[in-house]
Structures are given as C-alpha cells and as structure tokens.
Design an enzyme around this catalytic site. Sequence first.
Site, mmCIF file in Angstrom:
data_model
loop_
_atom_site.group_PDB
_atom_site.id
_atom_site.type_symbol
_atom_site.label_atom_id
_atom_site.label_comp_id
_atom_site.label_asym_id
_atom_site.label_seq_id
_atom_site.Cartn_x
_atom_site.Cartn_y
_atom_site.Cartn_z
ATOM 1 N N HIS A 44 -31.218 9.854 -22.076
ATOM 2 C CA HIS A 44 -31.495 9.742 -23.504
ATOM 3 C C HIS A 44 -32.907 9.200 -23.738
ATOM 4 C CE1 HIS A 44 -27.188 10.153 -23.294
ATOM 5 N NE2 HIS A 44 -27.152 10.395 -24.592
ATOM 6 N N TRP A 225 -5.643 11.177 -23.362
ATOM 7 C CA TRP A 225 -5.172 11.354 -24.745
ATOM 8 C C TRP A 225 -5.634 10.223 -25.658
ATOM 9 C CZ3 TRP A 225 -2.184 11.038 -20.355
ATOM 10 C CH2 TRP A 225 -1.569 9.817 -20.102
#
Length: 332
Positions: A44, A225
């Site tokens: 980044h 999940w």
Amino acid sequence: MQISPENIQKVLYELFLKYKFNNTNAKLLANVFTESTLDGVSSHGVNRVPLFIEYVKKGVIKIDAEAEKTASFGNIERWDGNLGPGIVNATKCTNRAVELAKQHGMGMVALRNTNHWMRGGTYGKQAANANCISILFTNTKPNMPPWGGKDSRIGNNPFVVSIPRKKGHVILDMALSQFSFGKINDYRLKGEKLPYHGGWDDKDELSNDPDKILSKERGLPIGYWKGSALSMVLDMLATILSSGNSTYKINSKEIETAISQVYICIYPEVFKDNGLPEKLLEEIIDFTHSVEPINPEDTIYYPGERSAQTRAKNLKEGIFVNRSIWEKIMAL
C-alpha cells in the site's frame, strides 16, 4: 534494491507535482506512500503508485477535489469526497474526527464518494498521535465470496483500531480477507507462495498460489463465515452512515471508486484517569508477551509492534523496493 526513505519521498514528491497536484497535497501523498513503505507495507506504499497514477490519468481520481462537509449533527458529520485522492480525503476526515472528539469526547465523520485510502493504519496512527482512540473502516469493490458462495459479493473491507500509547501506539490494521490483495501481489512479485490459504482458484479449491487467487480475485474471509458476516456489517454501516455507495453499487463501476468510509475518534482525556490507561495497556501487553511460544524461535507481538521494528530496521539499512516497481515509477 535498497533505497533511502529520503530518496523515495523526493522522487514521489516530484512525480506528484508533475501530475499537477498542488504543493501541499504532493508533499502529503509522497509522505504517506513513503511512510507505508518504511513500515514494511509496500503493498500500500510504493507498489501502489503506478496504479494511483493510472487512475489519475483516467480521471478516476480528481486531483483538485477534496472532501467537504455536507451535513452536521453535533458530534456526527457527513462529508462528500468529491472523488478526490483517498489519502488527502482520509487525512482531512481523520483530523475532523479528532477535532470533534476533543470537543465532544467522541466524534464521527462518515465519508462518501472517495477513493482508496491506501494504508488504513496511516490514519489510525494520525489519530493516536493526536492522543485519540480511533475506529476506522471502509468498504471496497466485491473481492470475496460470501461464505458458501462461488462468486465475489462482499469486500475485504479494511478495519482499523488505534490506541495511543507512550511506548508505541497500538494499531490494528487489517483487511477482512486473510491476506489483502496488495499483500498477495507482494508474494507474487517475490515469486513466493502464501504461508496459508488466501483464496479460491478457478476450480473452487482453496489455494496459496498468488497467481491463481488474483486471476478471479476471490479472497478468503478471515474466520471463514464470521469474516463474511463482519464484511457485510461494515459495508452496511459505511453505506448507511455516509449515505454513500455500497459494495453492490461500487461493483457497477469499471474501476473501484466512490467508496464509503467511517472515521470514529474518542478522546480518552475526558475520563481524567490520570495515567490509568497506560498502566492497563502495559498490563495487557505484558501478560500477552509472557506466553511461551509454540516455536521457541517465535516472538509474540501486540498490533503495530512488528511495523515499528520494521521501520527502525529500514531507517538504518534503507528500504527494499522491488526493482520492476521502481523502474515503473521512474518511467512515469
């Protein structure tokens, strides 16, 4: 190749001036890209510069635009980024959230229509340097399948929490994918496999091969999940609070832009705890550090500790920059 941070900053500053950024913003952009690289987050930092300039050329990033306030509700404000540079907008909105926190104890700025903020930890550190706790997050284009799905419908929505500390700020900066796509690309550039599974290949099998994961951008949510659910909730919050675009709307664009972000700052001085927060932080960090590692050669870290060590090393030895990336930057 090793390059000094001063040289990186000088080259980038001149590059941004060349592309018509004003002097103040050129300095800010050069500083943020350099600081991220210095802290070991090249994904980044310098590695993103060629893509950033490509977006400038395409008009995705409006070089003269900046965020402006559109609504105020006491210690809560909405801002519009006007598709300006994400770093400039994020810096401005973090500063405003800090101002609101110091006035009210807590402040929030919800920003819409902005661009990629690059390294989210930059703004966590900015808040911590102003002696504020921060909670920051952004949505993104869809680049992860919801748990059990085949195609990407949710974003790896970066999430940042920072806590000011005299011995070194605590800064959690994490994407909701097991690896950010910038980090996956780092491994690809080095010709290395990921240390753990990072996404699905074209056969719907979990893989640690950067090329196979990047081919369709189907990242693996952290916590399976649970990460999938957290991604959806952060997207919902960023969209509702800013009245901006959701991941669904961002997906309709050819390039990731006009994203939504939230900046929450808390000023702990309002509690007048007289040094107690520092003692509590040391208690937690010392207790965590004291655990015996499974592998004797391993070290246990608090969030932000390794970045600080990497920074110290790079200041002493110079920053490693991928040669092909640097050549692209010099050619711009």
